[in-house]
Design a protein around this motif. Structure first.
Motif, PDB file in Angstrom:
ATOM      1  N   ILE A   1      70.581  34.324  73.808  1.00  0.00           N
ATOM      2  CA  ILE A   1      71.804  35.101  73.953  1.00  0.00           C
ATOM      3  C   ILE A   1      71.697  36.320  73.056  1.00  0.00           C
ATOM      4  O   ILE A   1      71.485  36.179  71.856  1.00  0.00           O
TER       5      ILE A   1
ATOM      6  N   TYR B   1      75.373  29.035  64.636  1.00  0.00           N
ATOM      7  CA  TYR B   1      75.425  29.847  65.847  1.00  0.00           C
ATOM      8  C   TYR B   1      74.211  30.759  66.003  1.00  0.00           C
ATOM      9  O   TYR B   1      73.872  31.168  67.114  1.00  0.00           O
TER      10      TYR B   1
ATOM     11  N   ILE C   1      71.852  28.746  67.976  1.00  0.00           N
ATOM     12  CA  ILE C   1      72.284  28.658  69.378  1.00  0.00           C
ATOM     13  C   ILE C   1      71.859  29.918  70.126  1.00  0.00           C
ATOM     14  O   ILE C   1      71.301  29.860  71.215  1.00  0.00           O
ATOM     15  N   ARG C   2      72.125  31.081  69.491  1.00  0.00           N
ATOM     16  CA  ARG C   2      71.732  32.350  70.113  1.00  0.00           C
ATOM     17  C   ARG C   2      70.239  32.399  70.376  1.00  0.00           C
ATOM     18  O   ARG C   2      69.795  32.815  71.447  1.00  0.00           O
TER      19      ARG C   2
ATOM     20  N   PHE D   1      65.598  27.343  79.898  1.00  0.00           N
ATOM     21  CA  PHE D   1      67.048  27.384  80.019  1.00  0.00           C
ATOM     22  C   PHE D   1      67.528  28.213  81.200  1.00  0.00           C
ATOM     23  O   PHE D   1      68.558  27.910  81.790  1.00  0.00           O
TER      24      PHE D   1
ATOM     25  N   ILE E   1      71.585  31.137  80.366  1.00  0.00           N
ATOM     26  CA  ILE E   1      72.603  30.117  80.199  1.00  0.00           C
ATOM     27  C   ILE E   1      73.993  30.753  80.129  1.00  0.00           C
ATOM     28  O   ILE E   1      75.005  30.135  80.373  1.00  0.00           O
ATOM     29  N   LYS E   2      74.000  32.059  79.860  1.00  0.00           N
ATOM     30  CA  LYS E   2      75.269  32.761  79.716  1.00  0.00           C
ATOM     31  C   LYS E   2      76.069  32.885  81.008  1.00  0.00           C
ATOM     32  O   LYS E   2      77.272  33.048  80.975  1.00  0.00           O
ATOM     33  N   VAL E   3      75.376  32.833  82.132  1.00  0.00           N
ATOM     34  CA  VAL E   3      76.081  33.100  83.383  1.00  0.00           C
ATOM     35  C   VAL E   3      76.909  31.924  83.874  1.00  0.00           C
ATOM     36  O   VAL E   3      77.623  32.042  84.853  1.00  0.00           O
TER      37      VAL E   3
ATOM     38  N   GLU F   1      75.846  40.180  70.116  1.00  0.00           N
ATOM     39  CA  GLU F   1      76.854  41.134  70.560  1.00  0.00           C
ATOM     40  C   GLU F   1      77.699  41.572  69.380  1.00  0.00           C
ATOM     41  O   GLU F   1      78.064  40.769  68.538  1.00  0.00           O
TER      42      GLU F   1
ATOM     43  N   LEU G   1      84.600  28.323  59.556  1.00  0.00           N
ATOM     44  CA  LEU G   1      83.516  27.358  59.738  1.00  0.00           C
ATOM     45  C   LEU G   1      83.362  26.479  58.502  1.00  0.00           C
ATOM     46  O   LEU G   1      83.212  25.269  58.602  1.00  0.00           O
TER      47      LEU G   1
ATOM     48  N   TRP H   1      81.005  42.398  68.631  1.00  0.00           N
ATOM     49  CA  TRP H   1      82.366  42.401  69.177  1.00  0.00           C
ATOM     50  C   TRP H   1      83.365  41.974  68.124  1.00  0.00           C
ATOM     51  O   TRP H   1      84.513  41.730  68.399  1.00  0.00           O
TER      52      TRP H   1
ATOM     53  N   LEU I   1      82.876  25.110  67.260  1.00  0.00           N
ATOM     54  CA  LEU I   1      83.094  26.367  66.542  1.00  0.00           C
ATOM     55  C   LEU I   1      81.811  27.195  66.514  1.00  0.00           C
ATOM     56  O   LEU I   1      81.854  28.414  66.650  1.00  0.00           O
ATOM     57  N   ASN I   2      80.671  26.525  66.360  1.00  0.00           N
ATOM     58  CA  ASN I   2      79.407  27.245  66.415  1.00  0.00           C
ATOM     59  C   ASN I   2      79.236  27.951  67.749  1.00  0.00           C
ATOM     60  O   ASN I   2      78.828  29.099  67.812  1.00  0.00           O
ATOM     61  N   CYS I   3      79.546  27.233  68.816  1.00  0.00           N
ATOM     62  CA  CYS I   3      79.416  27.817  70.157  1.00  0.00           C
ATOM     63  C   CYS I   3      80.332  29.020  70.314  1.00  0.00           C
ATOM     64  O   CYS I   3      79.968  30.009  70.929  1.00  0.00           O
ATOM     65  N   SER I   4      81.517  28.914  69.749  1.00  0.00           N
ATOM     66  CA  SER I   4      82.474  29.992  69.952  1.00  0.00           C
ATOM     67  C   SER I   4      82.014  31.266  69.242  1.00  0.00           C
ATOM     68  O   SER I   4      82.520  32.339  69.521  1.00  0.00           O
ATOM     69  N   GLU I   5      81.040  31.149  68.336  1.00  0.00           N
ATOM     70  CA  GLU I   5      80.526  32.348  67.684  1.00  0.00           C
ATOM     71  C   GLU I   5      79.291  32.916  68.380  1.00  0.00           C
ATOM     72  O   GLU I   5      78.825  33.976  68.030  1.00  0.00           O
ATOM     73  N   ALA I   6      78.730  32.168  69.334  1.00  0.00           N
ATOM     74  CA  ALA I   6      77.457  32.580  69.910  1.00  0.00           C
ATOM     75  C   ALA I   6      77.586  33.853  70.740  1.00  0.00           C
ATOM     76  O   ALA I   6      76.783  34.763  70.603  1.00  0.00           O
ATOM     77  N   CYS I   7      78.575  33.938  71.605  1.00  0.00           N
ATOM     78  CA  CYS I   7      78.789  35.173  72.346  1.00  0.00           C
ATOM     79  C   CYS I   7      80.231  35.271  72.798  1.00  0.00           C
ATOM     80  O   CYS I   7      81.002  34.321  72.676  1.00  0.00           O
ATOM     81  N   GLN I   8      80.561  36.414  73.331  1.00  0.00           N
ATOM     82  CA  GLN I   8      81.963  36.696  73.614  1.00  0.00           C
ATOM     83  C   GLN I   8      82.541  35.778  74.701  1.00  0.00           C
ATOM     84  O   GLN I   8      83.668  35.313  74.586  1.00  0.00           O
TER      85      GLN I   8
ATOM     86  N   TRP J   1      81.580  32.743  75.517  1.00  0.00           N
ATOM     87  CA  TRP J   1      81.771  31.390  74.980  1.00  0.00           C
ATOM     88  C   TRP J   1      82.964  31.360  74.051  1.00  0.00           C
ATOM     89  O   TRP J   1      83.723  30.399  74.025  1.00  0.00           O
ATOM     90  N   ASN J   2      83.122  32.428  73.271  1.00  0.00           N
ATOM     91  CA  ASN J   2      84.262  32.508  72.382  1.00  0.00           C
ATOM     92  C   ASN J   2      85.558  32.471  73.174  1.00  0.00           C
ATOM     93  O   ASN J   2      86.505  31.761  72.849  1.00  0.00           O
TER      94      ASN J   2
ATOM     95  N   ASN K   1      88.042  29.363  72.724  1.00  0.00           N
ATOM     96  CA  ASN K   1      89.278  29.604  71.986  1.00  0.00           C
ATOM     97  C   ASN K   1      90.507  29.586  72.875  1.00  0.00           C
ATOM     98  O   ASN K   1      91.614  29.796  72.403  1.00  0.00           O
TER      99      ASN K   1
ATOM    100  N   ALA L   1      69.903  26.703  84.032  1.00  0.00           N
ATOM    101  CA  ALA L   1      71.161  27.315  84.469  1.00  0.00           C
ATOM    102  C   ALA L   1      71.202  27.433  85.985  1.00  0.00           C
ATOM    103  O   ALA L   1      72.222  27.140  86.618  1.00  0.00           O
TER     104      ALA L   1
END
Lengths: 159, 154
Positions: free
Chosen positions: A136, A127, A130-131, A91, B6-8, A139, A154, A141, B27-34, B36-37, B41, A95
């Motif tokens: 990923i 999720y 996905i992480r 990945f 992939i985050k960048v 975090e 969800l 937050w 919605l799953n993606c939006s929970e993966a990291c800040q 993406w959220n 959103n 990217a």
């Protein structure tokens, strides 16, 4: 046939056919506007390993007709086998390739990159997966209440 | 050399990736990291989403791009009430068939909106996401309400 010279960020020089590299709108515009043929074009954002993959893509799609102006939405995995094979990457490399396609302005490569990532996201159930898949880091937050709220959201979608 | 993950990926690329996903995956993606959220959103994302989906999609949104973007009435707005304009509140109330004639102040309109919020729905934010989720859920509904039956012009 006229050729174009490129230099990657790790100082490797590439000599490519114009027809091949003109699939990149950035290089095409640069060469036709500035009329530079001999001087190598520096690509400070692209490494040689990334450019190798990009060139593989360019060779596969050398004889493609020009893409239509209006993009057609295709299904996520609707791509030719060569592209699928090409996109079997780690990945972090993927990217890099997507970023390079964006920078070099190669719409076709950008599109298959995005669709491959979307396909991988579709394979994940939640999720956490996905992480894990995209490496990923977790975090912190959100507060506990927000996490509870989000779980409700969800579940609401599934119901 | 710094490690690329992939985050960048920048926002515009994330938007084109996310446009291939359906609501649950999004919605799953939006929970993966800040980041993406943040992207998933954002109000502008849903507007863009609407644009992409209604223009060249084979989903049910296809060809709807001529319709103006409006907030969905069957949606719980309690969390985002302060971000709505008077015009938006009025249009939602109208669709909920609530008389707005006597309501002059914005606070009165807000109160009418909150009172008529469907209590069984979860309050999403921001407004376009809320509206979008409501529309997706509403499309699965199989029954018509009495009010709808009475007011539809056949």
């Amino acid at each position: 046939m006229a050729s174009v010279k490129l230099t990657t960020s790790d100082d490797k020089e590439y000599t490519l056919d114009r027809e091949l590299i003109f699939q990149s709108n950035l290089i095409k515009n640069m060469v036709t506007d500035l009329d530079v043929f001999d001087a190598p074009i520096p690509l400070p954002n692209v490494t040689s390993s990334t450019l190798d993959i990009v060139i593989k893509y360019l060779k596969i799609h050398k004889d493609d007709p020009p893409p239509p102006d209006k993009p057609i939405e295709k299904a996520v995995d609707d791509m030719i086998d060569e592209d699928k094979e090409l996109m079997k990457l780690e990945f972090n490399i993927m990217a890099d390739v997507i970023l390079a396609a964006n920078y070099l302005d190669i719409p076709g490569l950008l599109d298959i990159g995005c669709r491959t990532v979307a396909w991988h996201i579709k394979q994940c159930k939640d999720y956490h997966e996905i992480r894990e898949k995209f490496n990923i880091p977790k975090e912190l937050w959100r507060s506990e209440e927000e996490i509870a709220e989000m779980k409700k959201e969800l579940n609401g979608i599934l119901g | 050399m710094t490690e690329t993950t992939i985050k960048v990926l920048p926002r515009e690329i994330l938007i084109s990736i996310f446009s291939y996903l359906d609501m649950k995956e999004l919605l799953n993606c939006s929970e993966a990291c800040q980041l993406w959220n943040n992207v998933a959103n954002d109000n502008s994302f849903y507007k863009k989403f609407w644009y992409i989906w209604s223009h060249n999609s084979n989903r049910r949104w296809k060809g709807k791009w001529r319709m103006a973007l409006e907030l969905h009435p069957r949606c719980n707005y309690s969390r985002i009430i302060d971000t709505l304009s008077v015009k938006e509140i009025k249009s939602v109330l109208k669709k909920r068939l609530i008389p707005i004639k006597g309501l002059l102040e914005k606070s009165e309109l807000k109160k009418a909106l909150l009172d008529s919020d469907p209590k069984d729905q979860i309050a999403y934010f921001p407004k376009w996401k809320a509206s979008f989720v409501a529309a997706e859920k509403d499309s699965k509904r199989t029954a018509i309400t009495k009010e709808e039956l009475c007011t539809t012009e056949w």
